[in-house]
Design a protein around this motif. Structure first.
Motif, PDB file in Angstrom:
ATOM      1  N   ASP A 165       0.817  -1.211   0.000  1.00  0.00           N
ATOM      2  CA  ASP A 165       0.000   0.000   0.000  1.00  0.00           C
ATOM      3  C   ASP A 165       0.850   1.259   0.000  1.00  0.00           C
ATOM      4  OD1 ASP A 165      -2.258  -1.546   0.030  1.00  0.00           O
ATOM      5  OD2 ASP A 165      -2.537  -1.438   2.213  1.00  0.00           O
ATOM      6  N   SER A 166       2.021   1.192   0.619  1.00  0.00           N
ATOM      7  CA  SER A 166       2.880   2.379   0.702  1.00  0.00           C
ATOM      8  C   SER A 166       3.363   2.831  -0.664  1.00  0.00           C
ATOM      9  CB  SER A 166       4.092   2.089   1.595  1.00  0.00           C
ATOM     10  OG  SER A 166       4.835   0.988   1.084  1.00  0.00           O
ATOM     11  N   PHE A 167       3.458   1.912  -1.630  1.00  0.00           N
ATOM     12  CA  PHE A 167       3.881   2.265  -2.987  1.00  0.00           C
ATOM     13  C   PHE A 167       2.697   2.587  -3.892  1.00  0.00           C
ATOM     14  CE2 PHE A 167       7.424  -0.400  -1.488  1.00  0.00           C
ATOM     15  CZ  PHE A 167       8.484   0.441  -1.748  1.00  0.00           C
ATOM     16  N   GLY A 168       1.537   1.994  -3.575  1.00  0.00           N
ATOM     17  CA  GLY A 168       0.377   2.142  -4.464  1.00  0.00           C
ATOM     18  C   GLY A 168      -0.501   3.333  -4.164  1.00  0.00           C
ATOM     19  N   LYS A 169      -0.144   4.135  -3.168  1.00  0.00           N
ATOM     20  CA  LYS A 169      -0.974   5.274  -2.799  1.00  0.00           C
ATOM     21  C   LYS A 169      -1.114   6.253  -3.965  1.00  0.00           C
ATOM     22  CE  LYS A 169      -1.429   8.914   0.690  1.00  0.00           C
ATOM     23  NZ  LYS A 169      -0.806   9.557   1.888  1.00  0.00           N
ATOM     24  N   ASN A 170      -2.368   6.641  -4.264  1.00  0.00           N
ATOM     25  CA  ASN A 170      -2.698   7.580  -5.345  1.00  0.00           C
ATOM     26  C   ASN A 170      -2.238   7.084  -6.721  1.00  0.00           C
ATOM     27  OD1 ASN A 170      -3.775   9.458  -3.485  1.00  0.00           O
ATOM     28  ND2 ASN A 170      -1.721  10.288  -3.092  1.00  0.00           N
ATOM     29  N   LEU A 171      -2.082   5.775  -6.868  1.00  0.00           N
ATOM     30  CA  LEU A 171      -1.649   5.212  -8.144  1.00  0.00           C
ATOM     31  C   LEU A 171      -2.822   5.118  -9.107  1.00  0.00           C
ATOM     32  CD1 LEU A 171       0.695   3.825  -9.720  1.00  0.00           C
ATOM     33  CD2 LEU A 171      -0.193   1.648  -8.846  1.00  0.00           C
ATOM     34  N   LYS A 172      -2.652   5.681 -10.293  1.00  0.00           N
ATOM     35  CA  LYS A 172      -3.655   5.575 -11.353  1.00  0.00           C
ATOM     36  C   LYS A 172      -3.093   4.643 -12.408  1.00  0.00           C
ATOM     37  CE  LYS A 172      -5.556  10.207 -10.589  1.00  0.00           C
ATOM     38  NZ  LYS A 172      -5.855  11.531 -11.204  1.00  0.00           N
ATOM     39  N   THR A 173      -3.626   3.440 -12.477  1.00  0.00           N
ATOM     40  CA  THR A 173      -3.074   2.449 -13.396  1.00  0.00           C
ATOM     41  C   THR A 173      -3.266   2.874 -14.832  1.00  0.00           C
ATOM     42  OG1 THR A 173      -5.140   1.193 -13.310  1.00  0.00           O
ATOM     43  CG2 THR A 173      -3.387   0.544 -11.789  1.00  0.00           C
ATOM     44  N   ALA A 174      -2.339   2.443 -15.671  1.00  0.00           N
ATOM     45  CA  ALA A 174      -2.278   2.940 -17.045  1.00  0.00           C
ATOM     46  C   ALA A 174      -3.268   2.253 -17.969  1.00  0.00           C
ATOM     47  CB  ALA A 174      -0.863   2.759 -17.588  1.00  0.00           C
ATOM     48  N   THR A 175      -3.517   0.965 -17.783  1.00  0.00           N
ATOM     49  CA  THR A 175      -4.411   0.243 -18.680  1.00  0.00           C
ATOM     50  C   THR A 175      -5.412  -0.544 -17.863  1.00  0.00           C
ATOM     51  OG1 THR A 175      -2.974  -1.706 -18.783  1.00  0.00           O
ATOM     52  CG2 THR A 175      -2.562   0.029 -20.390  1.00  0.00           C
ATOM     53  N   ASP A 176      -6.206  -1.366 -18.539  1.00  0.00           N
ATOM     54  CA  ASP A 176      -7.264  -2.121 -17.872  1.00  0.00           C
ATOM     55  C   ASP A 176      -6.773  -3.436 -17.275  1.00  0.00           C
ATOM     56  OD1 ASP A 176      -9.087  -0.179 -18.546  1.00  0.00           O
ATOM     57  OD2 ASP A 176      -9.596  -1.123 -20.456  1.00  0.00           O
ATOM     58  N   GLY A 177      -5.470  -3.692 -17.326  1.00  0.00           N
ATOM     59  CA  GLY A 177      -4.957  -4.965 -16.838  1.00  0.00           C
ATOM     60  C   GLY A 177      -4.937  -5.085 -15.331  1.00  0.00           C
ATOM     61  N   GLY A 178      -5.092  -3.955 -14.638  1.00  0.00           N
ATOM     62  CA  GLY A 178      -5.064  -4.002 -13.195  1.00  0.00           C
ATOM     63  C   GLY A 178      -3.661  -4.117 -12.644  1.00  0.00           C
ATOM     64  N   VAL A 179      -3.572  -4.184 -11.324  1.00  0.00           N
ATOM     65  CA  VAL A 179      -2.287  -4.276 -10.642  1.00  0.00           C
ATOM     66  C   VAL A 179      -2.102  -5.701 -10.151  1.00  0.00           C
ATOM     67  CG1 VAL A 179      -0.880  -3.429  -8.733  1.00  0.00           C
ATOM     68  CG2 VAL A 179      -2.396  -1.856  -9.983  1.00  0.00           C
ATOM     69  N   GLY A 180      -1.180  -6.410 -10.759  1.00  0.00           N
ATOM     70  CA  GLY A 180      -0.908  -7.773 -10.360  1.00  0.00           C
ATOM     71  C   GLY A 180       0.162  -7.842  -9.292  1.00  0.00           C
ATOM     72  N   ALA A 181       0.621  -9.046  -9.030  1.00  0.00           N
ATOM     73  CA  ALA A 181       1.679  -9.243  -8.043  1.00  0.00           C
ATOM     74  C   ALA A 181       2.990  -8.677  -8.574  1.00  0.00           C
ATOM     75  CB  ALA A 181       1.829 -10.735  -7.741  1.00  0.00           C
ATOM     76  N   LEU A 182       3.891  -8.343  -7.658  1.00  0.00           N
ATOM     77  CA  LEU A 182       5.206  -7.836  -8.046  1.00  0.00           C
ATOM     78  C   LEU A 182       5.949  -8.897  -8.856  1.00  0.00           C
ATOM     79  CD1 LEU A 182       6.276  -6.028  -4.760  1.00  0.00           C
ATOM     80  CD2 LEU A 182       5.444  -4.985  -6.874  1.00  0.00           C
ATOM     81  N   LEU A 183       6.606  -8.430  -9.920  1.00  0.00           N
ATOM     82  CA  LEU A 183       7.252  -9.335 -10.868  1.00  0.00           C
ATOM     83  C   LEU A 183       8.737  -9.016 -10.969  1.00  0.00           C
ATOM     84  CD1 LEU A 183       7.111 -11.472 -13.171  1.00  0.00           C
ATOM     85  CD2 LEU A 183       6.562  -9.585 -14.734  1.00  0.00           C
TER      86      LEU A 183
END
Length: 478
Positions: free
Chosen positions: A86-104
């Motif tokens: 959550d500390s990294f994803g705050k106010n994150l606006k994802t770029a496409t419709d793929g959503g935010v998956g697990a860290l890769l």
């Protein structure tokens, strides 16, 4: 004589260097304040002493992942497979419709190279040996989440079509150093839309006079369509036709002093005549040694994609030697099995293919320019429309990331090293933050142009190459 009559004259004359080649050199008409038949490509004095004379702009179309090439993140490796904190994803606006998956974190091997200690992954083993010539801007960021918008911003500083490309501004500001060749040349490689960098609008002259747009060269011995003179027309006959055409256009221009399309088209006939000799010679690699070709990766044992990209970069070096100001090289996909660097899925395959295509040619270009004493006066710029996310998409790919990625510049008075950085997982730029406007301002500065003073009056407004933004990145200048 009216416009229709001139076209009939050209058609009847069979003037290949004018009637046909000109259509590949001139875009749609726009208005400017130039006087008819003033020479817009005459050499112009820079604002201050330049440190570079030419730019080779390496556009990695589709956007590679800095996290798999340049930006080593041990924390990302440690957290692989976990949700984005959550500390990294705050106010994150994802770029496409793929959503935010697990860290890769892909299966990369990382090492530090050279005196600067730059981190490079195993995908770029040849470029790794050139790091002491490169300034890595690891705090790069941009705007927009789509290829088209961000690519327009990267090349034109605009979010919609209609603005001039940086290469057009360079021509406008400095003129031409070789009147037998275009001052702004585009070398597309690969297939599909990405092979054109998402459209010719990224090398357009925009609202600048039409003569400043980029000229695309094809692969092969004849770089420009319809350039060759018809066999039934002698050189003297062609020169006579061109002189008559010039006289007709000068007469016609008296009533249309602001029509830059007419002016640019007339000049293109003369340029095409000169290019009939100069352009094929400039891209003729038969005069290059086998050692030089091997350095770039032009060998029977290399992949066809590597040979095509290597050929483009060796041509770029030859164009720099001949005074071409701006060479825009675009890395498209080698075939339809992948879509450029745009790795929304199967990033392991995608980046393996694309890295192999560009690694040796770019390393060879830097080494060759250095050996010939040309790197001191040539800027080599690795760019992309944005980067890619540390979190996964579709399981094994990465999404678009405009918030933090790596750009690099070499040569032309640039100080090697690593500047700026992203957060612990490579999502956002947190130090040494630079925008595409700043990169453009810095390139202009090294060419001797002040981005605040390089202006053009358009529709009552004083326009600049970087719009109202841009600061020179002083830390990387020698």
């Amino acid at each position: 004589m009216n416009k229709t009559s001139r076209r009939r004259f050209l058609s009847a004359a069979g003037l290949g260097a004018g009637a046909l080649a000109a259509h590949g050199l001139i875009p749609g008409g726009i208005l400017s304040s130039a006087n008819a038949f003033d020479d817009p490509l005459a050499p112009k004095a820079p604002h201050f002493t330049p440190k570079a004379k030419s730019v080779i702009w390496l556009h990695m179309a589709g956007a590679p992942s800095s996290l798999d090439l340049f930006d080593y993140k041990p924390e990302l490796v440690r957290l692989r497979g976990q949700p984005l904190p959550d500390s990294f994803g705050k106010n994150l606006k994802t770029a496409t419709d793929g959503g935010v998956g697990a860290l890769l974190a892909t299966n990369r091997t990382w090492k530090q190279y050279g005196e600067t200690g730059a981190w490079i992954s195993d995908l770029l083993p040849n470029l790794a040996r050139q790091v002491d010539r490169i300034a890595f801007l690891k705090g790069s960021k941009t705007e927009g989440s789509t290829h088209v918008i961000s690519s327009l911003k990267l090349h034109t500083s605009g979010l919609v079509p209609g603005r001039p490309a940086l290469g057009a501004w360079v021509q406008y500001g400095l003129g031409s150093a070789n009147r037998d060749l275009p001052a702004f040349v585009v070398l597309p490689t690969g297939t599909g839309n990405a092979g054109g960098g998402r459209g010719a609008t990224i090398w357009s002259s925009g609202f600048l006079p039409a003569t400043y747009q980029g000229t695309a060269f094809r692969q092969g011995d004849s770089p420009i369509l319809h350039l060759d003179r018809p066999s039934v027309v002698s050189s003297d006959q062609q020169r006579g036709m061109l002189q008559l055409l010039r006289d007709l256009n000068e007469h016609q221009s008296a009533g249309r002093p602001l029509d830059s399309e007419l002016q640019a088209r007339a000049r293109s006939y003369e340029l095409a005549d000169r290019m009939q000799v100069a352009a094929p010679e400039a891209v003729d690699l038969t005069k290059e040694s086998q050692a030089t070709k091997a350095l770039y990766g032009i060998a029977d044992s290399s992949t066809p994609a590597t040979r095509e990209y290597a050929t483009a970069l060796l041509r770029a070096r030859r164009l720099v030697e001949r005074g071409v100001r701006f060479i825009h090289v675009i890395s498209g996909a080698p075939d339809n099995s992948i879509d450029s660097w745009d790795a929304h899925r199967d990033i392991e395959k995608n980046h393996s293919v694309m890295s192999r295509q560009v690694d040796q040619p770019i390393a060879g270009l830097l080494a060759d320019l250095h050996a010939l004493g040309l790197l001191d006066t040539t800027l080599v710029v690795w760019t992309s429309e944005f980067g890619r996310t540390p979190y996964g998409q579709t399981g094994d790919g990465r999404d678009h990331n405009p918030w933090g990625y790596t750009t690099w510049i070499a040569g032309g008075g640039i100080k090697p090293g690593t500047y700026g950085g992203t957060d612990e997982i490579g999502l956002r730029a947190v130090s040494g933050i630079v925008d595409t406007y700043d990169v453009q301002a810095t390139i202009l500065r090294q060419l001797g142009l002040d981005h605040l003073k390089l202006t053009y009056q358009y529709q009552g407004r004083s326009e600049r190459a970087t719009t109202v933004y841009g600061e020179v990145i002083e830390d990387i200048i020698v």
